[in-house]
Design an enzyme around this catalytic site. Structure first.
Site, PDB file in Angstrom:
ATOM      1  CB  CYS A 115      44.673  48.021  52.688  1.00  0.00           C
ATOM      2  SG  CYS A 115      45.679  47.062  51.522  1.00  0.00           S
ATOM      3  CG  HIS A 252      44.503  52.218  51.936  1.00  0.00           C
ATOM      4  ND1 HIS A 252      46.153  52.016  52.049  1.00  0.00           N
ATOM      5  CD2 HIS A 252      44.068  51.187  51.032  1.00  0.00           C
ATOM      6  CE1 HIS A 252      46.227  51.213  51.078  1.00  0.00           C
ATOM      7  NE2 HIS A 252      45.109  50.370  50.596  1.00  0.00           N
ATOM      8  CG  ASN A 282      47.670  49.599  48.081  1.00  0.00           C
ATOM      9  OD1 ASN A 282      47.968  49.590  49.337  1.00  0.00           O
ATOM     10  ND2 ASN A 282      46.561  48.778  47.847  1.00  0.00           N
TER      11      ASN A 282
HETATM   12  O1  UT7 Z   1      44.312  48.288  49.098  1.00  0.00           O
HETATM   13  C1  UT7 Z   1      43.561  47.084  49.189  1.00  0.00           C
HETATM   14  C2  UT7 Z   1      42.362  47.317  48.504  1.00  0.00           C
HETATM   15  N1  UT7 Z   1      42.629  47.348  47.081  1.00  0.00           N
HETATM   16  C3  UT7 Z   1      42.019  47.931  46.148  1.00  0.00           C
HETATM   17  O2  UT7 Z   1      41.329  48.840  46.505  1.00  0.00           O
HETATM   18  C4  UT7 Z   1      42.167  47.776  44.548  1.00  0.00           C
HETATM   19  C5  UT7 Z   1      40.711  47.855  43.952  1.00  0.00           C
HETATM   20  N2  UT7 Z   1      40.575  47.600  42.644  1.00  0.00           N
HETATM   21  C6  UT7 Z   1      41.351  48.715  41.661  1.00  0.00           C
HETATM   22  O3  UT7 Z   1      41.711  49.447  42.073  1.00  0.00           O
HETATM   23  C7  UT7 Z   1      40.893  48.394  40.416  1.00  0.00           C
HETATM   24  O4  UT7 Z   1      39.931  47.337  40.256  1.00  0.00           O
HETATM   25  C8  UT7 Z   1      42.107  48.012  39.350  1.00  0.00           C
HETATM   26  C9  UT7 Z   1      43.044  49.058  39.173  1.00  0.00           C
HETATM   27  C10 UT7 Z   1      42.796  46.777  40.110  1.00  0.00           C
HETATM   28  C11 UT7 Z   1      41.503  47.654  37.937  1.00  0.00           C
HETATM   29  O5  UT7 Z   1      40.997  48.537  37.518  1.00  0.00           O
HETATM   30  P1  UT7 Z   1      39.376  48.294  36.698  1.00  0.00           P
HETATM   31  O6  UT7 Z   1      38.991  49.481  36.093  1.00  0.00           O
HETATM   32  O7  UT7 Z   1      38.594  47.666  37.761  1.00  0.00           O
HETATM   33  O8  UT7 Z   1      39.932  47.228  35.677  1.00  0.00           O
HETATM   34  P2  UT7 Z   1      39.532  45.829  35.400  1.00  0.00           P
HETATM   35  O9  UT7 Z   1      39.968  44.959  36.427  1.00  0.00           O
HETATM   36  O10 UT7 Z   1      37.762  45.780  34.952  1.00  0.00           O
HETATM   37  O11 UT7 Z   1      40.028  45.458  33.851  1.00  0.00           O
HETATM   38  C12 UT7 Z   1      39.838  46.195  32.850  1.00  0.00           C
HETATM   39  C13 UT7 Z   1      40.536  45.733  31.824  1.00  0.00           C
HETATM   40  C14 UT7 Z   1      40.622  44.014  31.647  1.00  0.00           C
HETATM   41  O12 UT7 Z   1      40.601  43.674  30.338  1.00  0.00           O
HETATM   42  P3  UT7 Z   1      39.298  43.147  29.779  1.00  0.00           P
HETATM   43  O13 UT7 Z   1      38.756  42.167  30.447  1.00  0.00           O
HETATM   44  O14 UT7 Z   1      38.263  44.315  29.586  1.00  0.00           O
HETATM   45  O15 UT7 Z   1      39.558  42.976  28.232  1.00  0.00           O
HETATM   46  C15 UT7 Z   1      42.041  43.817  31.986  1.00  0.00           C
HETATM   47  O16 UT7 Z   1      42.516  42.451  31.691  1.00  0.00           O
HETATM   48  O17 UT7 Z   1      42.086  45.989  31.826  1.00  0.00           O
HETATM   49  C16 UT7 Z   1      42.822  44.728  31.814  1.00  0.00           C
HETATM   50  N3  UT7 Z   1      44.100  44.879  32.797  1.00  0.00           N
HETATM   51  C17 UT7 Z   1      45.082  45.552  32.327  1.00  0.00           C
HETATM   52  N4  UT7 Z   1      45.434  46.271  31.082  1.00  0.00           N
HETATM   53  C18 UT7 Z   1      46.818  46.855  31.167  1.00  0.00           C
HETATM   54  C19 UT7 Z   1      44.136  44.668  33.844  1.00  0.00           C
HETATM   55  N5  UT7 Z   1      45.367  44.874  34.607  1.00  0.00           N
HETATM   56  C20 UT7 Z   1      45.876  45.523  33.465  1.00  0.00           C
HETATM   57  C21 UT7 Z   1      47.030  46.315  33.388  1.00  0.00           C
HETATM   58  N6  UT7 Z   1      47.651  46.681  32.233  1.00  0.00           N
HETATM   59  N7  UT7 Z   1      48.298  46.323  34.178  1.00  0.00           N
END
Ligand code: UT7
Length: 325
Positions: A115, A252, A282
């Protein structure tokens, strides 16, 4: 005394026609429009058609940038293309773009910093232009992440999109007292200890396969704002500029929450931030030149504006640049 600087002459971008909405994704995996919008700010993304590749999209963006800059392709002697989704393992996708544009002089190669790739490509082109080795460059970010995604993994497949953006850079000899033009500084960082937090589980020398994108999103998120703000502060220190000098913040586009968090920590007001993550998702190395072109096309960005670019991603890599447009 004269200084040799890389000055931006124009920019352009290309997006595939096919729009994939959150509602459509919710029919494929266990997700919802509400979750995706709340956690990322993404509403929709573009997906490349079967006959479109990183190379064909890059060439379209390059043509748009050349037209915007009003320069002929034959005056380009350097093409640096940032991508993690090349058309082939080799040769570099940049040589396909070179051939597509009918250029058979100078040099063309790819840069791979995920990225952060576009900012790394800018730094590479800038160094080669300022050294006197080349005079006019196309710096391109182009990605088809749709082909790297595991479409059954809801934690990653909702985040990414396809597209390309390009900038034409020219080396100009400026009087030192008029040196506040063009690319003022580019700062690059990486830390390979984090490589397993965002990677592709395949490659020519490990598995002999292309592989799929894997990410510990929460881990990446945890580091993003601190890394971004640190390298941006570095760019300010290197130039003597402050946040008050910045006209437009072009981050980004990974996640609206990361963008807002970084802007808040840096003290950049919301009305100076260029946002495209809502419409593009992204697009990795393509996201900065896509956002830049968006804001240049609708005339938010004007000649002479000071642009702050930043990125963070797989590696980890992270980077920032200050560019007088
Ligand atoms: O460009 C390269 C760099 N990449 C990034 O900058 C990405 C960085 N990370 C992020 O943007 C975020 O961490 C995400 C958008 C990927 C995830 O958001 P988050 O607030 O960190 O959520 P999380 O991973 O902590 O997940 C929270 C919950 C989980 O469920 P439990 O374990 O709390 O029951 C996930 O299983 O959300 C669940 N979950 C989803 N639910 C519905 C994960 N993906 C999804 C989904 N739809 N697509």
């Amino acid at each position: 005394m004269k200084v040799r600087r890389s000055v931006a002459l124009g920019c352009g971008s290309y997006l595939p026609n096919l729009v994939l909405t959150n509602a459509e994704l919710a029919r494929k995996v266990d997700t919802s429009d509400e979750w995706i919008v709340q956690r990322t700010g993404i509403h929709e993304r573009r997906i490349a058609a079967r006959n479109e590749t990183t190379g064909t999209m890059a060439a379209q963006a390059a043509r748009a940038a050349l037209a915007h800059a009003r320069v002929d392709a034959q005056t380009i002697d350097l093409i640096v293309l940032a991508t993690s989704t090349p058309d082939n393992t080799f040769p570099a996708t940049a040589v396909s773009v070179q051939a597509d544009l009918g250029i058979n002089h100078g040099a063309a190669f790819d840069v791979q910093a995920v990225c952060s790739g576009f900012v790394y490509a800018l730094a590479t082109a800038d160094g080669l232009l300022r050294s006197g080795a080349f005079n006019r460059a196309l710096v391109i970010g182009s990605e088809t992440f749709s082909r790297l995604l595991d479409w059954t993994d809801r934690t990653t497949c909702v985040l990414f999109g396809d597209g390309a953006g390009a900038v034409v850079l020219e080396a100009q000899e400026l009087e030192e007292n008029r040196g506040d033009r063009g690319l003022l500084t580019v700062r690059l960082r990486s830390d390979g200890r984090h490589k397993s937090k965002l990677y592709v589980d395949g490659g020519p020398s490990s598995t002999g396969t292309v592989g799929h994108l894997r990410m510990e999103g929460r881990e990446v998120f945890k580091h993003a704002v601190a890394m971004i703000t640190d390298v941006v502060e570095d760019a300010f220190k290197a130039t003597g500029k402050t946040v008050a000098d910045v006209d437009w913040f072009i981050p980004h586009q990974a996640n609206k929450r990361i963008i807002d968090g970084s802007a808040r920590k840096l003290g950049i007001p919301a009305n100076k931030i260029v946002i495209t993550v809502d419409r593009h998702g992204n697009t990795s190395a393509a996201s900065i030149p896509l956002a830049l072109t968006d804001a240049v096309t609708d005339r938010r960005i004007k000649r002479g504006d000071l642009l702050l670019l930043e990125a963070m991603g797989g590696g980890f890599t992270w980077a920032a640049a200050l560019l007088r447009w």
